[in-house]
Design a protein around this motif. Structure first.
Motif, short mmCIF file in Angstrom:
data_model
loop_
_atom_site.label_atom_id
_atom_site.label_comp_id
_atom_site.label_asym_id
_atom_site.label_seq_id
_atom_site.Cartn_x
_atom_site.Cartn_y
_atom_site.Cartn_z
N ARG A 21 0.83 -1.24 -0.05
CA ARG A 21 -0.15 -0.07 0.06
C ARG A 21 0.85 1.22 0.14
N ARG A 22 2.07 1.20 0.93
CA ARG A 22 2.80 2.33 0.91
C ARG A 22 3.61 2.56 -0.31
N ASN A 23 3.92 1.58 -1.34
CA ASN A 23 4.72 1.58 -2.23
C ASN A 23 3.73 2.20 -3.35
N ARG A 24 2.46 1.68 -3.62
CA ARG A 24 1.52 2.33 -4.40
C ARG A 24 1.43 3.75 -4.10
N PHE A 25 1.19 4.08 -3.04
CA PHE A 25 0.99 5.46 -2.40
C PHE A 25 2.20 6.36 -2.94
N ILE A 26 3.47 5.82 -2.88
CA ILE A 26 4.61 6.65 -3.44
C ILE A 26 4.54 6.60 -4.81
N ILE A 27 4.12 5.74 -5.51
CA ILE A 27 4.31 5.59 -6.98
C ILE A 27 3.10 6.30 -7.75
N GLY A 28 2.09 6.48 -6.87
CA GLY A 28 1.08 7.40 -7.22
C GLY A 28 1.28 9.01 -7.13
N ILE A 29 2.16 9.41 -6.06
CA ILE A 29 2.68 10.65 -6.12
C ILE A 29 3.54 10.90 -7.18
N MET A 30 4.55 10.00 -7.42
CA MET A 30 5.41 9.92 -8.71
C MET A 30 4.71 9.97 -10.02
N PHE A 31 3.78 9.19 -10.07
CA PHE A 31 2.93 9.39 -11.24
C PHE A 31 2.37 10.83 -11.68
N THR A 32 2.01 11.64 -10.79
CA THR A 32 1.53 12.84 -10.88
C THR A 32 2.66 13.97 -11.10
N TYR A 64 -5.09 10.72 -20.51
CA TYR A 64 -4.54 9.73 -20.04
C TYR A 64 -6.08 9.15 -19.44
N ARG A 65 -6.73 10.01 -18.71
CA ARG A 65 -7.87 9.51 -17.99
C ARG A 65 -8.97 8.97 -18.74
N ASN A 66 -9.29 9.37 -20.12
CA ASN A 66 -10.36 9.30 -21.05
C ASN A 66 -9.76 8.16 -22.01
N VAL A 67 -8.40 7.83 -22.09
CA VAL A 67 -8.22 6.98 -23.09
C VAL A 67 -7.75 5.74 -22.60
N VAL A 68 -7.01 5.77 -21.43
CA VAL A 68 -6.41 4.54 -20.60
C VAL A 68 -7.43 4.22 -19.41
N GLY A 69 -7.72 5.24 -18.78
CA GLY A 69 -8.68 5.06 -17.68
C GLY A 69 -7.98 5.46 -16.36
N TYR A 70 -8.76 5.59 -15.43
CA TYR A 70 -8.20 5.89 -13.95
C TYR A 70 -7.16 4.83 -13.40
N PRO A 71 -6.08 5.17 -13.02
CA PRO A 71 -5.22 4.22 -12.33
C PRO A 71 -5.63 3.85 -10.80
N GLU A 72 -6.68 3.00 -10.82
CA GLU A 72 -7.24 2.94 -9.54
C GLU A 72 -6.09 2.10 -8.54
N SER A 73 -5.22 1.43 -8.69
CA SER A 73 -4.21 1.03 -7.95
C SER A 73 -3.41 2.12 -7.09
#
Length: 345
Positions: A21-32, A64-73
């Protein structure tokens, strides 16, 4: 022994789940932040630099949101960027505001700025009601038009409890329309029957973003840019009392409900950084780096918001608020121009 092994296994699994969960949290921030970085690079390319890094990042996020979709993870990290990085960016934004200069050198400009804010918000909301536009989105656009563009929208959206989609749409519209207006000002400058100083004041009291003001005033020289930015900083300064007024308005509006409007604590940080930037001798290169960090973090936050935007909502909800905002921007620009021309005669 068997029971102990099972407990240990369960404990290890819970640790693994929490770590994931922590890893996904960090990756989510890095994604933005990756989108914000790509927007910064894209916004520096010839021809696209007029659009700017923030609008480029928002547009990429929406696509990205409308072509690929929201990255729920990655939702938790993305939401953190949208909410908390945005507040931190606004706090850093305070370093751009020289309170002493605004108060002591821009007294009359503050009057012009206050009138711009009142006019921008009231005209936008009046037109929104006439056009039967979405009032929540229209209010964000009116505040962005009157005060300081996307930064103002980002600052007031938590106070007004605006949803992420409205905030992202509002910021994107402001950035796009403001860019068009800045280009128009630059084109019209040689043909206007006003002095260069008056042109600088006009740019500062009527254009949407600080970047738009700088872009419009730069061709007129450093002195004109200085007066235009001073006029613009007055509007940034007035964001402080406006935000507290909106907070009190929300509390009165929700007076009969159990949950009241949140106190905008991040604006206290904004005031503190403004005072630090004003009265402490901070090297210019450090202030420039802080300004760049603020813009980058705000871009990352806007990416987080942009990932919530459905293109269908742009057609169904944003067209009428956009029309109201464009007309209001024209009214603000025209009224301020003729008022300044009359005063300078």
């Amino acid at each position: 022994m068997w029971f102990q092994a099972k407990v240990n296994l369960g404990f290890q699994q819970s640790i693994a789940i929490e770590q994931e969960r922590r890893n996904r949290f960090i990756i989510g921030i890095m994604f933005t932040m990756a989108f914000a970085g790509a927007g910064t690079l894209l916004g520096s390319l010839p021809g696209i630099e007029r659009i700017g890094a923030m609008l480029s990042a928002i547009l990429m996020a929406v696509i990205y949101r409308n072509v690929v979709g929201y990255p729920e993870s990655l939702r938790e990290g993305i939401q953190f960027s949208a909410r908390y990085l945005m507040r931190f960016a606004i706090v850093l934004y305070g370093f751009k505001l020289n309170i002493d200069m605004v108060i002591h050198k821009g007294g009359i400009l503050l009057v012009y700025d206050a009138l711009t804010i009142v006019m921008g918000i009231s005209v936008t909301m009046l037109l929104a009601k006439l056009l039967k536009a979405d009032l929540n989105l229209s209010l964000l656009l009116g505040i962005g038009t009157g005060v300081c563009g996307a930064a103002a929208i980002a600052a007031v959206s938590p106070i007004l409890k605006a949803n992420d989609e409205d905030t992202a749409i509002g910021a994107g519209i402001i950035a796009l329309v403001g860019t068009v207006f800045a280009l128009s000002y630059t084109f019209l400058m040689p043909f206007l029957p006003i002095s260069s100083v008056t042109y600088g004041i006009w740019s500062g009291v009527s254009l949407h973003e600080i970047a738009h003001v700088a872009a419009a005033a730069m061709p007129a020289g450093p002195d004109v840019m200085a007066i235009s930015l001073l006029a613009k900083l007055g509007r940034v300064f007035l964001l402080i009392p406006l935000s507290f007024l909106l907070s009190m308005w929300m509390k009165r509006k929700e007076g009969g409900k159990s949950q009241s409007a949140p106190f905008p604590w991040f604006l206290v940080g904004f005031i503190i950084t403004s005072l630090i930037g004003t009265y402490l001798d901070i090297p210019e290169n450090v202030l420039k780096d802080i300004s760049s960090a603020s813009s980058f973090l705000l871009g990352a936050a806007m990416v987080g918001l942009g990932l919530n935007v459905h293109l269908s909502s742009l057609r169904t909800r944003a067209m009428r608020p956009l029309l109201a905002m464009i007309i209001a921007s024209i009214v603000v620009s025209s009224v301020s121009f003729f008022a300044l021309m009359w005063l300078s005669v």
